[in-house]
Design an enzyme around this catalytic site. Structure first.
Site, PDB file in Angstrom:
ATOM      1  CG  ASP A   1      -7.390   3.974   2.212  1.00  0.00           C
ATOM      2  OD1 ASP A   1      -8.270   3.427   1.494  1.00  0.00           O
ATOM      3  OD2 ASP A   1      -7.399   5.193   2.467  1.00  0.00           O
TER       4      ASP A   1
ATOM      5  CE  LYS B   1      -2.418   2.889   3.234  1.00  0.00           C
ATOM      6  NZ  LYS B   1      -2.762   3.080   4.644  1.00  0.00           N
TER       7      LYS B   1
END
Length: 408
Positions: free
Chosen positions: A294, A276
């Site tokens: 997220d 991420k």
């Protein structure tokens, strides 16, 4: 005188016994003439026989016409039209049979021969049956060929709906951008690591003091952990985050010459940097496409039924397959922005959602427009955004910069 009279009488008697044609009219002559009369009548009987045969053939020819009139509702009109000429043709044949022994039967036999073409009547029956079978096969084929997935939405329909949602969000948030303040790749990677388990607003309020004290990877790598912990305390989990940012700063300084690497396989080797964080850095600092999974992204893609996966890596793969690679970075911004502003976790503002018609979860939140309007956050609700120094396009659209730390 007497002899003349007798001769004349005998002569007149002979003359009286002859017919005007000169032939004798005696009984013997009549008997001889009878056989010749029978012989003359025989041809008349023979002439009448074809008439009887013609009548029977006409009846036989009329039978197929009646059968041809029976096939279904579609052939009813055709059968009636075909049967009418047969009945008309059969009528002269019956009349020809009643005439019998006369020569007129020869004339009546000719219409019976014209009935013969009616034997072609069965051919339309074959033509009618074939289309019926073909039509039944065509109707049955789609039901067997189309196989819908368990969710009731085909793969093609899902792709189209997902891409349309992204286009709609791009019109609502044309100024969408990463909401972490940064000036270079190093500041972005540090800010992204600090954003775990907190808001971008809180990170943006904290990092100005951190980067003012430690502007380079080498400076932060040599920093006192206790001093860094004190600065990072507002972000939560400050001890673990301090260890991560000091460790990745050492790795950048020692392994990459003080420059943040621009490859995924190198970024994930840095302490505290996962896929991420790596995609955030690649997409926003290096312009390389990536999907940022997220908490907001995970919640919305499941709510929109783009995927049922819960693992971030599997979500990334599933969503990446729905969009071209060039859309990945902007898609992440659009989804995250919408999750922060309208499609909230606990009470989404469904009544103010611009993609309500495309959302299968519509109705989970407030659907009344006036009440939903009060749930909006950030610029849509008249509140400041996440960044202290947002891009000019965001300010031009009515966005407000976030207040600094301690401003109240």
């Amino acid at each position: 005188m007497g002899e003349q009279g007798s001769d004349g009488g005998r002569e007149s008697a002979k003359t009286a016994k002859r017919s005007p044609s000169g032939q004798p009219e005696t009984k013997a002559a009549a008997r001889k003439a009878a056989p010749s009369a029978r012989k003359a009548a025989a041809p008349a009987k023979r002439a009448a026989a074809p008439a009887k045969k013609a009548a029977s053939s006409a009846k036989k020819a009329a039978a197929p016409a009646k059968r041809a009139a029976s096939p279904g509702k579609k052939a009813a009109s055709t059968g009636k039209k075909a049967a009418a000429p047969a009945r008309k043709a059969a009528a002269p044949a019956k009349k020809a049979g009643s005439v019998g022994r006369t020569t007129a039967a020869k004339k009546s036999a000719t219409p019976a021969k014209k009935v013969a073409p009616i034997k072609k009547a069965p051919s339309p029956r074959k033509q009618l049956v074939a289309p019926m079978k073909a039509t039944a096969a065509v109707k049955a084929a789609p039901a067997e060929a189309v196989v819908k997935p368990a969710g009731g939405e085909s793969r093609t329909a899902l792709v189209r709906r997902a891409r349309r949602i992204n286009r709609e969000l791009a019109e609502v948030y044309p100024y969408a951008h990463p909401e972490l303040d940064f000036e270079n790749p190093f500041q972005l990677v540090v800010a992204t690591v600090l954003s775990a388990q907190t808001t971008d607003l809180r990170v943006n309020q904290t990092t100005p003091a951190l980067f003012a004290r430690y502007p380079t990877p080498e400076d932060l790598a040599a920093a006192d952990p206790e001093e860094v912990e004190e600065i990072l305390r507002p972000t939560g989990f400050f001890r673990a985050k301090t260890k991560s940012v000091i460790g990745l700063s050492k790795a950048i300084a020692e392994d990459f010459g003080g420059e943040v690497p621009g490859r995924l396989e190198d970024l994930v080797k840095l302490p505290g940097v996962g896929r991420k964080t790596a995609f955030v850095v690649l997409g926003n600092a290096f312009g390389r496409p990536g999907i940022t999974v997220d908490t907001h992204f995970q919640r919305l893609v499941r709510r929109w039924r783009w995927t049922a996966e819960t693992d971030p890596d599997k979500i990334e793969a599933a969503i990446g397959a729905l969009f071209p690679k060039s859309d990945w970075t902007d898609l992440s911004h659009h989804v995250i922005w919408h999750g922060r502003r309208i499609c909230h976790a606990r009470k989404p503002a469904c009544g103010a959602c611009p993609i309500a018609a495309l959302c299968p979860a519509y109705g989970e939140g407030e659907t009344d427009p006036e009440k939903a309007e009060k749930l909006l956050k950030y610029e849509k609700g008249g509140l400041p955004g996440q960044r202290l120094n947002p891009p000019q396009a965001y300010l031009d659209a009515g966005g407000r910069p976030a207040p600094p730390l301690g401003a109240g």
